[in-house]
Design an enzyme around this catalytic site. Sequence first.
Site, PDB file in Angstrom:
ATOM      1  N   CYS A 122       0.813 -39.112  19.420  1.00  0.00           N
ATOM      2  CA  CYS A 122      -0.494 -38.770  18.851  1.00  0.00           C
ATOM      3  C   CYS A 122      -1.540 -39.808  19.227  1.00  0.00           C
ATOM      4  O   CYS A 122      -2.726 -39.505  19.263  1.00  0.00           O
ATOM      5  CB  CYS A 122      -0.393 -38.642  17.342  1.00  0.00           C
ATOM      6  SG  CYS A 122       0.369 -40.074  16.579  1.00  0.00           S
ATOM      7  N   LYS A 177      11.670 -32.965   5.416  1.00  0.00           N
ATOM      8  CA  LYS A 177      12.036 -31.963   6.411  1.00  0.00           C
ATOM      9  C   LYS A 177      11.787 -32.510   7.808  1.00  0.00           C
ATOM     10  O   LYS A 177      10.644 -32.739   8.200  1.00  0.00           O
ATOM     11  CB  LYS A 177      11.202 -30.687   6.239  1.00  0.00           C
ATOM     12  CG  LYS A 177      11.771 -29.554   7.082  1.00  0.00           C
ATOM     13  CD  LYS A 177      10.792 -28.419   7.265  1.00  0.00           C
ATOM     14  CE  LYS A 177       9.962 -28.572   8.503  1.00  0.00           C
ATOM     15  NZ  LYS A 177      10.725 -28.619   9.757  1.00  0.00           N
ATOM     16  N   GLU A 233      -1.516 -36.557   9.006  1.00  0.00           N
ATOM     17  CA  GLU A 233      -1.600 -37.358  10.251  1.00  0.00           C
ATOM     18  C   GLU A 233      -1.487 -36.352  11.383  1.00  0.00           C
ATOM     19  O   GLU A 233      -0.427 -35.765  11.582  1.00  0.00           O
ATOM     20  CB  GLU A 233      -0.460 -38.374  10.328  1.00  0.00           C
ATOM     21  CG  GLU A 233      -0.494 -39.447   9.254  1.00  0.00           C
ATOM     22  CD  GLU A 233      -1.618 -40.454   9.424  1.00  0.00           C
ATOM     23  OE1 GLU A 233      -2.361 -40.380  10.428  1.00  0.00           O
ATOM     24  OE2 GLU A 233      -1.779 -41.296   8.534  1.00  0.00           O
TER      25      GLU A 233
HETATM   26  P1  NAD Z   1       3.879 -29.093  14.334  1.00  0.00           P
HETATM   27  O1  NAD Z   1       2.608 -29.074  13.563  1.00  0.00           O
HETATM   28  O2  NAD Z   1       4.242 -27.880  15.106  1.00  0.00           O
HETATM   29  O3  NAD Z   1       5.118 -29.379  13.362  1.00  0.00           O
HETATM   30  C1  NAD Z   1       5.174 -30.515  12.547  1.00  0.00           C
HETATM   31  C2  NAD Z   1       6.132 -30.256  11.396  1.00  0.00           C
HETATM   32  O4  NAD Z   1       5.572 -29.228  10.564  1.00  0.00           O
HETATM   33  C3  NAD Z   1       7.502 -29.746  11.827  1.00  0.00           C
HETATM   34  O5  NAD Z   1       8.491 -30.289  10.977  1.00  0.00           O
HETATM   35  C4  NAD Z   1       7.384 -28.246  11.604  1.00  0.00           C
HETATM   36  O6  NAD Z   1       8.628 -27.612  11.379  1.00  0.00           O
HETATM   37  C5  NAD Z   1       6.517 -28.197  10.355  1.00  0.00           C
HETATM   38  N1  NAD Z   1       5.792 -26.935  10.161  1.00  0.00           N
HETATM   39  C6  NAD Z   1       5.445 -26.010  11.106  1.00  0.00           C
HETATM   40  N2  NAD Z   1       4.813 -24.977  10.529  1.00  0.00           N
HETATM   41  C7  NAD Z   1       4.743 -25.237   9.203  1.00  0.00           C
HETATM   42  C8  NAD Z   1       4.200 -24.565   8.092  1.00  0.00           C
HETATM   43  N3  NAD Z   1       3.591 -23.387   8.214  1.00  0.00           N
HETATM   44  N4  NAD Z   1       4.301 -25.137   6.862  1.00  0.00           N
HETATM   45  C9  NAD Z   1       4.891 -26.339   6.716  1.00  0.00           C
HETATM   46  N5  NAD Z   1       5.448 -27.032   7.733  1.00  0.00           N
HETATM   47  C10 NAD Z   1       5.370 -26.494   8.965  1.00  0.00           C
HETATM   48  O7  NAD Z   1       3.791 -30.394  15.240  1.00  0.00           O
HETATM   49  P2  NAD Z   1       4.843 -30.917  16.331  1.00  0.00           P
HETATM   50  O8  NAD Z   1       4.706 -30.033  17.526  1.00  0.00           O
HETATM   51  O9  NAD Z   1       6.182 -31.114  15.711  1.00  0.00           O
HETATM   52  O10 NAD Z   1       4.267 -32.377  16.615  1.00  0.00           O
HETATM   53  C11 NAD Z   1       3.267 -32.628  17.526  1.00  0.00           C
HETATM   54  C12 NAD Z   1       1.931 -32.829  16.848  1.00  0.00           C
HETATM   55  O11 NAD Z   1       2.040 -33.868  15.854  1.00  0.00           O
HETATM   56  C13 NAD Z   1       0.845 -33.298  17.784  1.00  0.00           C
HETATM   57  O12 NAD Z   1      -0.355 -32.605  17.532  1.00  0.00           O
HETATM   58  C14 NAD Z   1       0.678 -34.769  17.443  1.00  0.00           C
HETATM   59  O13 NAD Z   1      -0.560 -35.315  17.770  1.00  0.00           O
HETATM   60  C15 NAD Z   1       0.946 -34.770  15.996  1.00  0.00           C
HETATM   61  N6  NAD Z   1       1.323 -36.111  15.545  1.00  0.00           N
HETATM   62  C16 NAD Z   1       0.442 -36.858  14.799  1.00  0.00           C
HETATM   63  C17 NAD Z   1       0.754 -38.146  14.400  1.00  0.00           C
HETATM   64  C18 NAD Z   1      -0.184 -38.978  13.569  1.00  0.00           C
HETATM   65  O14 NAD Z   1       0.270 -39.922  12.955  1.00  0.00           O
HETATM   66  N7  NAD Z   1      -1.466 -38.685  13.537  1.00  0.00           N
HETATM   67  C19 NAD Z   1       1.980 -38.683  14.750  1.00  0.00           C
HETATM   68  C20 NAD Z   1       2.847 -37.911  15.515  1.00  0.00           C
HETATM   69  C21 NAD Z   1       2.519 -36.623  15.898  1.00  0.00           C
END
Ligand code: NAD
Length: 452
Positions: free
Chosen positions: A263, A154, A229
Amino acid sequence: MTSYTVINPATATPVTQIELASVEETDAAIERAQAAFPAWREVAPGERARLLRSFAAVVDAHLEELAQLEVVNSGHTIGNARWEAGNVRDVLNYYSAAPERLFGRQIPVPGGIDVTFHEPLGVVGVIVPWNFPMPIAGWGFVPALAAGNTVVLKPAEVTPLTAIRLGELALEAGLPEGVFTVIPGKGSVVGERFVTHPLVRKVCFTGSTEVGKRIMAGCAEQVKRVTLELGGKSANIVFADADIAKAAASAPYAVFDNAGQDCCARSRILVQRSAYDEFLGRLQTAVGGMKVIDPGDEDSEMGPLITDKQRDAVAGYLAGIEAAFTGPVPESDGFWLPPTVVLTDDTQAAVWREEIFGPVVAVMPFDDEDDAVRLANDTEYGLSGSIFTRDVGRALRVARSVEAGNLSVNSHSSVRYWTPFGGYKQSGLGRELGPDAPHAFTEEKNVFIAQD
Ligand code: NAD
């Protein structure tokens, strides 16, 4: 809502409409992935390797198309977007060597032989955030496929275009139907179904710590395997004995790359007090010289934020705070903010504690090595960080003391697919990439065979 309008963040103009999957469509895709699993796990290792190399070649042939899609969908600079598409190709090539090398062990036992096997899990659900749509997708789906699993993926709602294209390219490369399926949709619908559907045996999630915690709690219901992650608030620690010119010239790129939506962004800079003034002067020059221009321009070093909502959230952190200095920002209807440097000595300030996920960096002075390590570790996160010093012993001591999964000395190394990547504390659970990644998508089975 059954469709989503993709917006170009650099111009705020619509790009295309994407249909969002329902729960029923998600279930159907998961069932197709389950149906494809028995045949995929039986594909001979050399043949699975060949199919992954073929997928890599097809990605390579479409590298420019994928990169241009990411510029339009995500506002990534064209230079970054080419690197990202190339990263998917490289990760495919790297893990194409895995099927033939998924070794078990033979363990000495009396009365027979004991051998272990790494067996695939079944259907793996990969959930991807919007900040690096291509690489983060690849870090999940490639080792999962290499280990013999089928994958449903997804993409984030706002950045589905490159993932959808990768799903098409997989079929073009000869991967059987159902082995790798991209399902655009909402987190609360498609993402949650990956967590609750019993046929999905593992969830590989990258995103915010807040959502990651909910996913972990949801997976606990079925003792479902999970890799997380999550967020970061990484420190860039600059000692007075470092090459200050190099540290200051590189610091903006370690936090403002991808407009700070990274991140691993080194969004806290700790500078030893005796070098503080020199560092800040040089940092100001470097930030002022950044090319914050149309991301499609070959010279662009920083593009816009992903959405108006994200821009407003980042701007909210700056309300009532006086920036020390900022870089340039173009006149545009898109979702832009300038690279912004804030000075603070308050470890409770939101700009110091929270993952802003935008082009904002906070700078704080420190006194000695212990002070630097204490300040760096004073966070719930632990993803990455940098250490600038000419003293090798100090570099080693500090690198061993900072509680983070990925550290670099005298550099801000980005993620390398052949080295492990992941977070300490609330930055994550488990590791991706590196030589062991396929094991994260297998169960280890032990078999004893009696000799009499
Ligand atoms: P997010 O948590 O809002 O969304 C991430 C994904 O999860 C999206 O595809 C979203 O649609 C899905 N999602 C949202 N709610 C959900 C639920 N209840 N159940 C299942 N899936 C759900 O994050 P974002 O705003 O897309 O990304 C930014 C965040 O990602 C930042 O906190 C960043 O640090 C983190 N990030 C971490 C890494 C890493 O490798 N550690 C890498 C990139 C980004």
